[in-house]
Scaffold this motif. Structure first.
Motif, PDB file in Angstrom:
ATOM      1  N   CYS A  19       0.852  -1.195   0.000  1.00 38.51           N
ATOM      2  CA  CYS A  19       0.000   0.000   0.000  1.00 38.51           C
ATOM      3  C   CYS A  19       0.882   1.236   0.000  1.00 38.51           C
ATOM      4  N   LYS A  20       0.761   2.007  -1.098  1.00 39.06           N
ATOM      5  CA  LYS A  20       1.511   3.259  -1.190  1.00 39.06           C
ATOM      6  C   LYS A  20       0.487   4.373  -1.232  1.00 39.06           C
ATOM      7  N   PRO A  21       0.606   5.353  -0.375  1.00 39.78           N
ATOM      8  CA  PRO A  21      -0.333   6.478  -0.443  1.00 39.78           C
ATOM      9  C   PRO A  21      -0.170   7.198  -1.782  1.00 39.78           C
ATOM     10  N   GLY A  22      -1.264   7.622  -2.385  1.00 41.80           N
ATOM     11  CA  GLY A  22      -1.170   8.357  -3.651  1.00 41.80           C
ATOM     12  C   GLY A  22      -2.475   8.317  -4.411  1.00 41.80           C
ATOM     13  N   TRP A  23      -2.502   9.071  -5.508  1.00 43.32           N
ATOM     14  CA  TRP A  23      -3.692   9.133  -6.362  1.00 43.32           C
ATOM     15  C   TRP A  23      -3.746   7.897  -7.254  1.00 43.32           C
ATOM     16  N   GLN A  24      -4.922   7.292  -7.344  1.00 44.01           N
ATOM     17  CA  GLN A  24      -5.110   6.082  -8.145  1.00 44.01           C
ATOM     18  C   GLN A  24      -6.094   6.366  -9.290  1.00 44.01           C
ATOM     19  N   ASP A  25      -5.993   5.544 -10.342  1.00 44.71           N
ATOM     20  CA  ASP A  25      -6.952   5.556 -11.467  1.00 44.71           C
ATOM     21  C   ASP A  25      -6.996   6.891 -12.198  1.00 44.71           C
ATOM     22  N   TRP A  26      -5.867   7.318 -12.714  1.00 43.73           N
ATOM     23  CA  TRP A  26      -5.845   8.514 -13.574  1.00 43.73           C
ATOM     24  C   TRP A  26      -4.972   8.226 -14.782  1.00 43.73           C
ATOM     25  N   ASN A  27      -5.250   8.927 -15.871  1.00 44.00           N
ATOM     26  CA  ASN A  27      -4.498   8.726 -17.114  1.00 44.00           C
ATOM     27  C   ASN A  27      -3.462   9.826 -17.286  1.00 44.00           C
ATOM     28  N   LEU A  66     -10.519  16.183 -16.461  1.00 45.24           N
ATOM     29  CA  LEU A  66      -9.134  15.721 -16.560  1.00 45.24           C
ATOM     30  C   LEU A  66      -8.949  14.358 -15.900  1.00 45.24           C
ATOM     31  N   PHE A  67      -9.600  14.161 -14.743  1.00 44.92           N
ATOM     32  CA  PHE A  67      -9.423  12.909 -13.989  1.00 44.92           C
ATOM     33  C   PHE A  67     -10.797  12.366 -13.576  1.00 44.92           C
ATOM     34  N   PRO A  68     -11.551  11.793 -14.525  1.00 40.87           N
ATOM     35  CA  PRO A  68     -12.948  11.449 -14.219  1.00 40.87           C
ATOM     36  C   PRO A  68     -13.142  10.350 -13.173  1.00 40.87           C
ATOM     37  N   SER A  69     -12.102   9.514 -12.913  1.00 40.33           N
ATOM     38  CA  SER A  69     -12.340   8.442 -11.927  1.00 40.33           C
ATOM     39  C   SER A  69     -11.219   8.372 -10.886  1.00 40.33           C
TER      40      SER A  69
END
Length: 846
Positions: free
Chosen positions: A180-188, A202-205
């Motif tokens: 588990c790494k803290p951070g933003w997930q599921d972006w392109n 920009l980051f819909p999900s």
């Protein structure tokens, strides 16, 4: 004395005893049905022998003592091992070596220990980082990496001790779980933007993973980095003049850094960016502004505006870096007014001339701003309302932190030199030269005497056409605070609930309101800070580095069309109003779109499904150029009533080379103005024809129209009688001819049916014919009256020659020649050519 039988005591034993030799008492024990070890491994029963002395009822025979028989069934390896489960699953965390991830188990239905025990397990799948022991325990042989592979699927088989292997291998699925790494997930990383698609998220999900950390608040900054595009963002690439007109700025601004041209040649020697409105100064260039461009003595009110990109000054002892300087041309080095950068401070110098009062006056105004040296584009407006000077930077007001007073300058009659990028040193040196060079980029440097711009206009002039946006502000939630910077390139969000922040970030979008945006990459950076409940060390969240890819817009094709050749009597050109040049000009812009993605095969290449779509956009100039000799101002000119420009964003300039209309406005408004331009020639005997060329453009020439050529012939008045004669000769046969055909055809048809009916029809047709001829004569007479009225030059009748439906047969063997023939010949051919041309123009129009 003989043995007659053996008897087995026990329930349903699958054995029987058979006597082989009565005398010797020998017998055989045998199975009477198949024996299966898996049903019963061993049997124990009692057997007795009987003699032959049995009576009639078998009662008198003698039997032996009981003997106990033990039978053990020997096993055959008939069964294969089988696994207890159809699929085995396990999950492991990346980066660890496990003793045992999971255990697989197989069983064998054979009855003996030799064949029923599983002696070995084996992994069938090759090249996997796993091993298995004799008990079916699977372990990993190397550390697993989630980024390399999320899941492994391996096949395993089992062997019994007779080396018989399982008929079906079993599937083992091992899922790798990331640490588990803290951070933003599921972006392109790449977001694609097609021109005209409005606002796209920009980051819909996106969502934030905090690994169950006790988070109390989140602070996120989203930054759109566009400092390398044009003037630091996708601004309209119109000229400063056009932009000021669009923003409603008062007129009179003087552009000191215009694009180089024949009339504005002082910027020709400067370095330019790929955009021809940005000038780069590398500390070696300066430009002298010609005398007469800027008024010598500016009043107490004036405005200087510019775009500037500047980094820290080179060298230890930073020199002054001149943006704009007005100094003595010769003898002395006095600076009358100047704008320069010194040690990341912006300084404006204004020395008033000596007048009645010999007192100290404010002379130097200093501003210290970080933006002056941040290598980014900023928009500066210096508003002078002496003795108050205000700086607007990117639309925000800044008062000077330091104002220095000085004595006024003693008046002298030395000429002054205005320069850009360096200051002119005219005196105290052996050879006059430039000094205090500027390092950086400048664009749209203007000076406007006697006027101060409003805050609204200044904001409009520096407005950016692209930026960050939030879809549906209402649904952001209560706990979210957000803030945009003035150019909407930075958005800061703050909240204490992770889910609220996730929702808010999904609504952040990119918008570009330009019709033809600058194509290319826009970098995006999202940085976040997290605060935790009562913990000194809190989780750190890596930045997001992404980019928006803006695609090239479909390029418009601007087409100018209309009547490209006409002739008029000389009297019309000599009249007070002259002749309208472009009465039916049309400007249309089309864009080519592909309907489907095209397979690039050779035979398909011709049949691309192309759609032409008409689009509306602005133009920024249209030029009517004179082809051939320039206009002779003694006898001819192009004219336009300036009333036509009112209420439009347009200006016009006139010269002997042609007429130029400029300003950002719709194609419709350009059409309206072009249709009112008149050509006058009050000495026509020397001129037989004139040729003009019309060309329009959008975005400073980035999209240019076709070149539309127009030829105007002047018909000289000595042949006006001949023209009338030609008119009558031409018109009459057409009516006769057009009516003759239906009459003939109808009478033929009806003749063959009933004679009396035919007669009636003929009478009707003749009467129709007479009516049409009468109508024709009436038309000719009115046309004749109109042509005589033409000479008075009324606007409505200028097209009468074109409206008459004339049919002229031209001998194709004759070439159209320039008027060096006799006047009569040239005029006749002019008429013919005009008629041909107008009829084609009319058919196009209809």
């Amino acid at each position: 004395g003989e043995i007659c039988a053996f008897k087995i005591h026990g329930q349903e034993m699958p054995f029987e005893a058979v006597v082989l030799n009565r005398t010797s008492g020998e017998g055989r024990l045998q199975a009477k049905s198949p024996i299966d070890c898996e049903l019963q491994k061993e049997y124990t029963f009692v057997i007795q022998a009987y003699d032959c002395g049995s009576g009639p009822g078998g009662t008198n025979w003698k039997k032996s003592h009981k003997a106990v028989v033990h039978i053990q069934v020997k096993d055959v390896n008939e069964f294969s091992p089988a696994f207890k489960e159809s699929v085995y699953k396990a999950t492991v965390t990346e980066g660890k070596i496990y003793d045992s991830i999971l255990q697989v188990e197989a069983i064998d239905e054979d009855c003996s220990p030799q064949y029923s025990q599983i002696c070995n397990y084996e992994i069938v799948t090759t090249d996997v980082p796993f091993a298995i022991d004799r008990n079916g325990n699977i372990r990993n042989t190397e550390k697993l990496n989630y980024d390399k592979q999320h899941q492994y699927e391996i096949m395993v088989t089992a062997f019994d001790c007779g080396q018989k292997h399982a008929t079906e291998d079993v599937l083992v699925r091992v899922n790798v779980k990331p640490v588990c790494k803290p951070g933003w997930q599921d972006w392109n990383k790449r977001i694609e933007y097609k021109p005209g698609s409005g606002s796209i998220p920009l980051f819909p999900s996106i969502h934030l993973e905090t690994c169950d950390g006790p988070v109390s608040s989140i602070h996120t900054t989203i930054e759109l980095q566009t400092n390398y595009i044009g003037k630091g963002c996708d601004r309209e690439t119109y000229s400063e003049k056009s932009l000021q007109k669009l923003c409603g700025a008062s007129s009179g601004a003087i552009d000191l850094l215009p694009s180089p041209s024949a009339t504005t040649n002082w910027t020709a020697g400067l370095l330019m960016d790929n955009n021809d409105m940005i000038f780069k100064f590398d500390g070696k260039q300066g430009a002298k502004i010609p005398d007469g461009i800027v008024p010598k003595n500016l009043t107490d009110q004036f405005t200087i505006t510019l775009w500037m990109k500047h980094g820290p000054s080179p060298g230890l002892r930073a020199e002054k870096e001149t943006i704009l300087c007005n100094s003595d041309k010769t003898e002395m080095n006095r600076h009358h007014y100047a704008l320069y950068v010194h040690n990341c401070r912006l300084v404006f110098l204004l020395r008033k001339d000596f007048d009645q009062a010999d007192t100290f006056r404010p002379a130097e105004f200093h501003w210290k701003l970080d933006q002056i040296c941040d290598k980014e584009w900023h928009y500066y407006v210096v508003n002078v309302e002496f003795p108050v000077v205000t700086l607007y930077m990117d639309g925000t007001t800044y008062e000077p932190y330091l104002v220095t007073n000085d004595w006024p300058i003693h008046p002298s009659h030395i000429a002054m030199q205005l320069t850009v990028g360096a200051c002119w040193q005219g005196g105290e040196v052996t050879k006059p030269r430039f000094a205090q060079y500027f390092h950086g980029s400048l664009a749209s440097l203007t000076i406007r005497p006697g006027k101060i711009e409003s805050q609204k206009v200044i904001s409009c002039l520096q407005a950016c056409k692209e930026g960050l946006d939030i879809n549906s502000l209402e649904s952001l939630g209560q706990g979210i605070k957000y803030h945009f910077n003035p150019s909407q390139s930075v958005l800061v969000m703050e909240g204490d609930d992770i889910e609220n922040i996730n929702q808010a970030l999904r609504k952040v979008s990119y918008i570009n309101s330009r019709q033809f945006p600058t194509a290319g990459v826009r970098r995006l950076k999202v940085s976040s800070k997290v605060q935790c409940f009562g913990e000194d060390v809190c989780i750190s969240i890596p930045d997001i580095d992404a980019y928006v890819m803006v695609f090239q817009a479909n390029e418009p094709k601007i087409t100018i069309s209309g009547m490209d050749h006409f002739a008029r009597p000389a009297a019309q050109f000599e009249s007070e109003r002259g002749v309208i040049l472009l009465p039916d000009i049309r400007i249309v812009s089309t864009v080519t779109k592909m309907e489907h993605p095209v397979e690039l095969k050779e035979h398909d290449r011709d049949n691309k499904p192309v759609v032409l779509e008409e689009m509306l956009h602005n133009l920024d100039f249209c030029d009517i150029l004179v082809i051939g000799a320039e206009l002779d101002p003694e006898q001819e000119c192009l004219e336009l009533d300036h009333v036509e420009l009112q209420g439009k964003h347009l200006d016009a300039t006139n010269s002997t080379a042609g007429y130029s209309i400029y300003g950002v406005d719709s194609m419709h408004n350009y059409e309206q103005v072009l249709r009112q331009i008149r050509y006058r020639n009050w000495y026509t005997s020397a001129t037989f024809d004139r040729k003009f060329r019309v060309k329009c453009s959008e975005l400073n020439g980035r999209y240019a129209s076709n070149e539309f050529n127009l030829e105007v012939n002047i018909l000289h008045s000595s042949n006006s009688n001949f023209m009338d004669h030609v008119n009558h000769m031409i018109v009459q046969p057409q009516f006769l001819q057009s009516v003759h055909h239906p009459e003939g055809s109808i009478s033929t048809v009806h003749n063959s049916v009933v004679p009396s009916v035919a007669t009636i029809v003929i009478i009707i047709c003749v009467s129709i014919l007479i009516f049409i001829i009468t109508l024709g004569v009436y038309r000719i007479r009115t046309a004749h009256q109109h042509s005589s009225a033409d000479s008075e030059g009324s606007k409505e009748n200028e097209m009468d020659w074109d409206d008459s439906a004339l049919t002229i047969t031209v001998n194709p063997m004759e070439k159209y020649e320039k008027p060096h023939q006799t006047e009569e010949e040239s005029e006749e051919e002019d008429i013919e050519d005009e008629e041909e041309d107008t009829s084609s123009a009319e058919s196009d129009e209809s």
